[in-house]
Design a protein around this motif. Structure first.
Motif, short mmCIF file in Angstrom:
data_model
loop_
_atom_site.label_atom_id
_atom_site.label_comp_id
_atom_site.label_asym_id
_atom_site.label_seq_id
_atom_site.Cartn_x
_atom_site.Cartn_y
_atom_site.Cartn_z
N ALA A 35 0.84 -1.19 0.00
CA ALA A 35 0.00 0.00 0.00
C ALA A 35 0.88 1.25 0.00
O ALA A 35 1.87 1.31 0.71
CB ALA A 35 -0.91 0.01 1.23
N PRO A 36 0.52 2.26 -0.77
CA PRO A 36 1.26 3.52 -0.72
C PRO A 36 1.15 4.15 0.67
O PRO A 36 0.09 4.11 1.28
CB PRO A 36 0.57 4.39 -1.78
N THR A 37 2.25 4.73 1.15
CA THR A 37 2.26 5.34 2.48
C THR A 37 2.53 6.84 2.44
O THR A 37 1.95 7.59 3.22
CB THR A 37 3.32 4.67 3.37
N PRO A 53 1.13 12.23 4.06
CA PRO A 53 0.66 10.87 4.32
C PRO A 53 -0.52 10.53 3.40
O PRO A 53 -1.40 11.35 3.15
CB PRO A 53 0.24 10.91 5.79
N LEU A 54 -0.55 9.28 2.93
CA LEU A 54 -1.62 8.83 2.04
C LEU A 54 -2.70 8.06 2.78
O LEU A 54 -3.69 7.66 2.15
CB LEU A 54 -1.02 7.96 0.92
N ALA A 55 -2.54 7.82 4.08
CA ALA A 55 -3.57 7.10 4.83
C ALA A 55 -4.88 7.88 4.77
O ALA A 55 -4.93 9.06 5.11
CB ALA A 55 -3.13 6.91 6.28
N GLY A 56 -5.94 7.23 4.35
CA GLY A 56 -7.26 7.86 4.28
C GLY A 56 -7.46 8.77 3.09
O GLY A 56 -8.47 9.47 3.03
N ARG A 105 -1.08 2.03 11.00
CA ARG A 105 -2.19 2.25 10.07
C ARG A 105 -1.83 3.37 9.11
O ARG A 105 -2.64 4.24 8.81
CB ARG A 105 -3.47 2.60 10.85
N SER A 106 -0.61 3.35 8.63
CA SER A 106 -0.12 4.42 7.78
C SER A 106 -0.31 4.15 6.30
O SER A 106 -0.07 5.01 5.47
CB SER A 106 1.36 4.68 8.05
N GLY A 107 -0.72 2.93 5.95
CA GLY A 107 -0.89 2.60 4.53
C GLY A 107 -2.22 3.07 3.98
O GLY A 107 -3.20 3.25 4.72
#
Length: 283
Positions: A35-37, A53-56, A105-107
């Motif tokens: 997953a991109p981070t 950050p890409l999370a969410g 949960r950074s992905g």
């Protein structure tokens, strides 16, 4: 919806409130989940790339836009990416703290299924990005160092084929920063001076006035000693002092625009080919 990590490159990036941050320049992928981070975002011609950050995050196709879950102000003050394009473990921890992101949960979960799982501990390497962690370069994408990345041989793209020579050159990235150039202080103190002022005054003086008597019967004959006393007056100058405000003074800073000429030496590579005529070399 973009299907590959490289599809994100060049997409416009907006914050939660709809303010434009910049454009995606690089993408960093988690080793374990695929997953991109992080996204390296170019925010201007004279600014260093910022990591977001890409999370969410959410994607919109028409036009291609990427909305992240952090405000624009947080991106401006975030730690900048090193010039070599690598994210070290310490740098990533600083980013987690700055953005308040949970490292577990950074992905970008919604996008991880498009990226696919890693191969033999190797991160997927596509797009226009850099590498991080302890690994060597992995194509054009990057990975973070939280999953124990090991150096692996990258898939060779067109720019790294043995029949290509890449010519590079240095370019100047000019910016400005504000520094303290001096101090100004407004100080009030007391001095003494003499003033000479001419003041109009008056005083009384005595003079004798004589008037002959023409009618002797009109006045009695007063023979003997006699006195007459007159009080004289004169103006006396008096001086008093009073404190009165006469002027208000303050320091005001004006912004003055000017220009400075910068001279710097840059290097560029030249190509020489042995075995060809000079005309063919520069063709």
């Amino acid at each position: 919806m973009a299907q590959h990590v490289e599809d994100l490159i060049g997409d416009a990036v907006y914050d939660l409130g709809g303010a434009k941050i910049g454009k995606v320049k690089r993408v960093y992928v988690d080793n374990a989940s695929g997953a991109p981070t992080w996204a390296s975002v170019s925010t201007g011609p004279f600014s260093e790339d910022s990591l977001v950050p890409l999370a969410g995050a959410r994607l919109r196709d028409d036009p291609a836009e990427l909305q992240v879950r952090v405000p624009k102000d947080a991106v401006k003050t975030a730690p900048h990416l090193a010039h070599d394009g690598l994210i070290t473990q310490d740098s990533e921890n600083d980013l987690f703290v700055h953005y308040g992101v949970d490292p577990n949960r950074s992905g970008w979960d919604d996008y991880g299924r498009h990226a696919g799982p890693p191969t033999r501990g190797e991160a997927r390497a596509t797009g226009n990005a850099g590498t991080t962690g302890n690994g060597g370069p992995t194509g054009n994408a990057g990975t973070t160092g939280r999953v124990g990345l090991r150096a692996t041989a990258p898939e060779m793209d067109d720019t790294r084929r043995p029949d290509f020579v890449v010519r590079s050159e240095e370019r100047l990235n000019i910016g400005t920063r504000q520094e303290v150039s001096g101090h100004a202080r407004l100080h009030k103190y007391v001095v003494s001076e003499e003033q000479t002022i001419t003041v109009p005054t008056s005083h009384e003086e005595i003079r004798i006035e004589r008037e002959p008597v023409t009618d002797v019967s009109a006045l009695p004959a007063d023979f003997g000693d006699q006195e007459q006393e007159i009080t004289l007056h004169a103006d006396r100058v008096t001086v008093e002092k009073e404190m009165v405000p006469v002027e208000r003074i303050r320091l005001v800073v004006d912004q003055v625009d000017d220009e400075q000429t910068i001279t710097e030496t840059v290097r560029k590579e030249r190509i020489e080919i042995d075995g060809l005529d000079r005309d063919d070399t520069h063709r």
